[in-house]
Design a protein around this motif. Structure first.
Motif, PDB file in Angstrom:
ATOM      1  N   ALA A   1       0.830  -1.530   0.291  1.00 38.06           N
ATOM      2  CA  ALA A   1      -0.058  -0.044  -0.178  1.00 38.06           C
ATOM      3  C   ALA A   1       1.056   0.937   0.007  1.00 38.06           C
ATOM      4  CB  ALA A   1      -0.551   0.070   1.777  1.00 38.06           C
ATOM      5  N   VAL A   2       1.487   1.169   0.491  1.00 44.34           N
ATOM      6  CA  VAL A   2       2.980   2.068   0.162  1.00 44.34           C
ATOM      7  C   VAL A   2       3.630   2.468  -0.793  1.00 44.34           C
ATOM      8  CG1 VAL A   2       5.228   2.860   0.918  1.00 44.34           C
ATOM      9  CG2 VAL A   2       4.165   1.009   2.804  1.00 44.34           C
ATOM     10  N   PHE A   3       3.054   1.096  -2.406  1.00 43.95           N
ATOM     11  CA  PHE A   3       3.897   2.006  -3.043  1.00 43.95           C
ATOM     12  C   PHE A   3       2.405   2.550  -3.679  1.00 43.95           C
ATOM     13  CE2 PHE A   3       6.100   1.182  -7.077  1.00 43.95           C
ATOM     14  CZ  PHE A   3       5.264   1.237  -7.968  1.00 43.95           C
ATOM     15  N   ASN A   4       1.211   2.967  -3.896  1.00 44.34           N
ATOM     16  CA  ASN A   4       0.224   3.494  -3.819  1.00 44.34           C
ATOM     17  C   ASN A   4      -0.467   4.209  -2.602  1.00 44.34           C
ATOM     18  OD1 ASN A   4      -0.342   1.613  -6.282  1.00 44.34           O
ATOM     19  ND2 ASN A   4      -0.854   0.136  -4.968  1.00 44.34           N
ATOM     20  N   ALA A   5       0.411   5.227  -2.281  1.00 48.41           N
ATOM     21  CA  ALA A   5       0.282   5.962  -1.156  1.00 48.41           C
ATOM     22  C   ALA A   5      -0.739   7.150  -1.675  1.00 48.41           C
ATOM     23  CB  ALA A   5       1.254   7.060  -1.130  1.00 48.41           C
ATOM     24  N   GLU A   6      -0.795   7.690  -3.172  1.00 51.29           N
ATOM     25  CA  GLU A   6      -1.996   8.532  -3.322  1.00 51.29           C
ATOM     26  C   GLU A   6      -3.476   8.229  -3.310  1.00 51.29           C
ATOM     27  OE1 GLU A   6      -0.854   6.464  -7.237  1.00 51.29           O
ATOM     28  OE2 GLU A   6      -0.005   7.055  -5.540  1.00 51.29           O
ATOM     29  N   ASP A   7      -3.656   6.914  -3.015  1.00 55.68           N
ATOM     30  CA  ASP A   7      -4.990   5.848  -2.553  1.00 55.68           C
ATOM     31  C   ASP A   7      -5.596   6.346  -1.096  1.00 55.68           C
ATOM     32  OD1 ASP A   7      -4.950   5.231  -5.294  1.00 55.68           O
ATOM     33  OD2 ASP A   7      -4.456   3.720  -4.842  1.00 55.68           O
ATOM     34  N   TRP A   8      -4.610   6.560  -0.737  1.00 58.93           N
ATOM     35  CA  TRP A   8      -4.900   6.869   1.156  1.00 58.93           C
ATOM     36  C   TRP A   8      -4.963   8.248   1.766  1.00 58.93           C
ATOM     37  CZ3 TRP A   8      -1.792   4.728   4.682  1.00 58.93           C
ATOM     38  CH2 TRP A   8      -0.950   4.417   4.465  1.00 58.93           C
ATOM     39  N   ILE A   9      -3.209   8.663   1.032  1.00 60.57           N
ATOM     40  CA  ILE A   9      -2.893   8.989   2.326  1.00 60.57           C
ATOM     41  C   ILE A   9      -2.951  11.002   1.273  1.00 60.57           C
ATOM     42  CG2 ILE A   9      -0.846  10.580   2.666  1.00 60.57           C
ATOM     43  CD1 ILE A   9      -1.454   7.881   4.008  1.00 60.57           C
ATOM     44  N   ASP A  10      -3.523  11.633   2.540  1.00 63.85           N
ATOM     45  CA  ASP A  10      -4.017  13.001   1.509  1.00 63.85           C
ATOM     46  C   ASP A  10      -2.929  14.462   1.169  1.00 63.85           C
ATOM     47  OD1 ASP A  10      -4.005  15.118   4.073  1.00 63.85           O
ATOM     48  OD2 ASP A  10      -4.857  13.527   4.699  1.00 63.85           O
ATOM     49  N   THR A  11      -3.394  15.097   0.654  1.00 67.15           N
ATOM     50  CA  THR A  11      -2.455  15.768   0.009  1.00 67.15           C
ATOM     51  C   THR A  11      -1.628  16.717   1.599  1.00 67.15           C
ATOM     52  OG1 THR A  11      -3.165  15.955  -1.734  1.00 67.15           O
ATOM     53  CG2 THR A  11      -1.713  17.532  -1.300  1.00 67.15           C
ATOM     54  N   THR A  12      -1.857  16.966   2.086  1.00 69.60           N
ATOM     55  CA  THR A  12      -2.279  17.818   3.575  1.00 69.60           C
ATOM     56  C   THR A  12      -1.082  16.779   4.154  1.00 69.60           C
ATOM     57  OG1 THR A  12      -4.064  19.089   3.405  1.00 69.60           O
ATOM     58  CG2 THR A  12      -2.012  19.341   5.697  1.00 69.60           C
ATOM     59  N   LEU A  13      -1.327  15.337   4.508  1.00 68.61           N
ATOM     60  CA  LEU A  13      -0.702  14.813   5.647  1.00 68.61           C
ATOM     61  C   LEU A  13       0.977  14.479   4.454  1.00 68.61           C
ATOM     62  CD1 LEU A  13      -0.445  12.917   7.687  1.00 68.61           C
ATOM     63  CD2 LEU A  13      -1.712  11.309   6.824  1.00 68.61           C
ATOM     64  N   ALA A  14       0.408  14.108   3.179  1.00 68.24           N
ATOM     65  CA  ALA A  14       1.498  14.118   2.466  1.00 68.24           C
ATOM     66  C   ALA A  14       2.757  14.804   2.594  1.00 68.24           C
ATOM     67  CB  ALA A  14       1.131  13.441   1.450  1.00 68.24           C
ATOM     68  N   ILE A  15       2.676  16.058   2.015  1.00 69.82           N
ATOM     69  CA  ILE A  15       3.104  17.311   2.748  1.00 69.82           C
ATOM     70  C   ILE A  15       4.418  17.494   4.389  1.00 69.82           C
ATOM     71  CG2 ILE A  15       3.891  19.937   2.390  1.00 69.82           C
ATOM     72  CD1 ILE A  15       1.086  20.032   0.438  1.00 69.82           C
ATOM     73  N   ASP A  16       3.228  16.842   4.817  1.00 65.72           N
ATOM     74  CA  ASP A  16       4.006  16.444   6.505  1.00 65.72           C
ATOM     75  C   ASP A  16       4.624  15.693   6.422  1.00 65.72           C
ATOM     76  OD1 ASP A  16       1.914  18.800   7.409  1.00 65.72           O
ATOM     77  OD2 ASP A  16       0.397  17.199   8.429  1.00 65.72           O
ATOM     78  N   LEU A  17       4.697  14.942   5.822  1.00 61.90           N
ATOM     79  CA  LEU A  17       5.429  13.233   6.050  1.00 61.90           C
ATOM     80  C   LEU A  17       6.801  13.914   4.741  1.00 61.90           C
ATOM     81  CD1 LEU A  17       3.644  11.029   5.292  1.00 61.90           C
ATOM     82  CD2 LEU A  17       4.546  10.642   6.948  1.00 61.90           C
ATOM     83  N   ALA A  18       6.616  14.852   4.130  1.00 62.39           N
ATOM     84  CA  ALA A  18       7.214  14.843   3.145  1.00 62.39           C
ATOM     85  C   ALA A  18       8.663  15.702   4.180  1.00 62.39           C
ATOM     86  CB  ALA A  18       7.225  15.678   1.687  1.00 62.39           C
ATOM     87  N   ARG A  19       8.423  17.356   3.987  1.00 56.41           N
ATOM     88  CA  ARG A  19       8.429  17.775   5.463  1.00 56.41           C
ATOM     89  C   ARG A  19       9.728  17.674   6.604  1.00 56.41           C
ATOM     90  NH1 ARG A  19       4.104  22.914   4.925  1.00 56.41           N
ATOM     91  NH2 ARG A  19       4.788  23.769   3.181  1.00 56.41           N
ATOM     92  N   ALA A  20       8.560  16.809   7.529  1.00 54.74           N
ATOM     93  CA  ALA A  20       9.884  15.920   8.501  1.00 54.74           C
ATOM     94  C   ALA A  20      10.925  15.142   7.690  1.00 54.74           C
ATOM     95  CB  ALA A  20       8.303  14.995   8.668  1.00 54.74           C
TER      96      ALA A  20
END
Length: 467
Positions: A64-83
């Protein structure tokens, strides 16, 4: 293109490698505190705790990590990326792609593209694969003179000059002779080659394989075969153009600076302007690679260098490390969540016999029930499509939807499904009869009035029915 980060992150598409790197590390760790807490600080703490004492973070966990866009919203994804970006800027660490990732169907036929993608987010691009299979070939010891490593190349291979220059650079970088150049030796410590085919014949053996090639896709596909044939513990790849400069810089950093093999590769790439990196390695070999070419080095020198690599990166790369400094084992407290992973609601279809038992597949004949419901499932359960809750015109805390059973040549059968805002719906049941040998062609359509929400096609062959 491996990922469509533009569709997922819009103007923040460049954050994609950082977000997916963070997600793979956290899922592999099994820490869901970041998901349930939904704070930038929580994400940062979770990532720090995922880096092991040896400076390695494991990436993988679930497809499911490979298909992150299916269950991780944009805001959370940006938080993950910045961290993850802050972590990469502040600390040296490596990313090891877990062995289970080799079996992910979503990857297609170019797994090396994933390694290259993730390397954009990791300090000095130090991302390496675990071996595809858990093979443990027997280590063979070559005939060394005065303990010097045997550096060789397969018989008939080109690039002899590069191998000789590499060996000379090893010796220049050390206080004593650490390598002997012996082209054509079938049993060596280090083997240089320009063709994958020369490494898979079973006629050569070495713990470290350095391959000069631009075809990393073919190399990645051949790693298991190379491992089984040569007994290699580590494979390093360098591009063809400028490989001589890179090999000399690599040898000098490895032997002269007491660098680990992946750090020496990164230093060589920066110095020579040529791409080269550790592609796959035993973790133990990588962590103790300084001892490989020089087991006689003083342990205090090696430990000091290891501490130097693990220290924070803020302007401290040129300082001397005191002998009494110990590795920083934990920067932030270890936070492991015992709460379950996230869930999404999905349409589930089951065949059920007269005793109420789920069959898993269609029976060969007879009458049975088909139960249709919307149930919470973790996105870590593979190949699930989320139910489109956002399209439902909610009426308070529930909505009455229509489930249509469609079959070619027969009138539709419709039943109502009461859909709550959260949790699972009660199942609706359809009677179905199979008479004789026939293929079943069924589909279920879920509607909110005239709006079609989701359609599921039941396979025409009698295999697993679950959606």
């Amino acid at each position: 293109m491996l990922f469509d980060d533009k569709s997922w992150l819009n103007d923040y598409a460049d954050y994609g490698p950082f977000a997916r790197a963070a997600l793979g590390v956290l899922v592999a760790k099994g820490d869901w505190s970041w998901w349930h807490g939904r704070s930038s600080l929580g994400v940062s703490h979770a990532l720090h705790s995922a880096i092991r004492k040896n400076g390695i973070a494991v990436w993988g966990g679930d497809e499911a990590v490979f298909n992150a866009e299916d269950w991780i919203d944009t805001t959370l994804a940006i938080d993950l990326a910045r961290a993850f970006s802050d972590l990469s800027f502040g600390f040296d660490f490596r990313l090891r792609i877990d062995r289970s990732v080799w079996n992910w169907s979503s990857l297609g036929d170019d797994i090396n593209e994933l390694r290259t993608y993730l390397a954009d987010a990791v300090p000095d691009r130090r991302v390496f694969f675990d071996w595809p299979q858990d093979r443990r070939p027997r280590t063979k010891t070559p005939d060394r003179q005065d303990g010097a490593l045997v550096v060789s190349t397969p018989t008939g291979s080109t690039g002899v000059e590069a191998g000789q220059a590499f060996t000379e650079a090893l010796n220049r970088g050390s206080f004593f002779r650490v390598g002997d150049w012996k082209p054509g030796e079938s049993l060596a410590d280090v083997l240089l080659a320009k063709s994958v085919n020369t490494l898979t014949t079973g006629s050569v053996s070495a713990e470290l394989v350095i391959i000069i090639t631009d075809d990393q896709r073919t190399l990645a596909r051949s790693l298991d075969e190379i491992r089984g044939s040569t007994g290699a513990k580590c494979v390093v790849c360098v591009q063809e153009s400028g490989n001589e400069r890179w090999l000399e810089a690599f040898a000098e950093n490895w032997a002269g600076n007491y660098s680990s093999i992946d750090m020496a590769a990164a230093q060589a790439s920066e110095a020579a302007g040529v791409e080269g990196e550790v592609v796959v390695s035993n973790q133990t070999f990588l962590l103790h690679s300084r001892r490989f070419f020089s087991p006689r080095l003083d342990d205090n020198v090696l430990e000091s260098r290891q501490i130097h690599e693990l220290l924070p990166r803020f302007g401290m790369t040129d300082i001397d490390v005191p002998e009494n400094v110990k590795p920083i084992r934990k920067i932030l407290p270890k936070l492991i969540s015992t709460t379950p992973p996230p869930t999404a609601r999905v349409l589930e279809i089951d065949a059920i016999n007269g005793d109420g038992k789920k069959l898993g597949k269609l029976p060969s004949s007879g009458e049975f029930d088909i139960a249709v419901a919307v149930c919470p499932k973790t996105p870590l359960t593979k190949n699930l499509v989320s139910f489109p809750d956002q399209k439902v015109a909610w009426d308070g805390d529930k909505r009455v939807l229509q489930v249509h059973l469609l079959e070619l040549g027969k009138a539709p059968v419709t039943k109502e499904l009461i859909m709550p805002r959260t949790g699972a719906s009660a199942p609706v049941s359809f009677k179905y009869l199979i008479q004789g040998a026939k293929l079943v062609d069924l589909r279920f359509m879920i509607c909110d009035g005239a709006q079609i929400l989701q359609t599921e096609v039941v396979p025409s062959v009698r295999t697993v029915l679950r959606a």
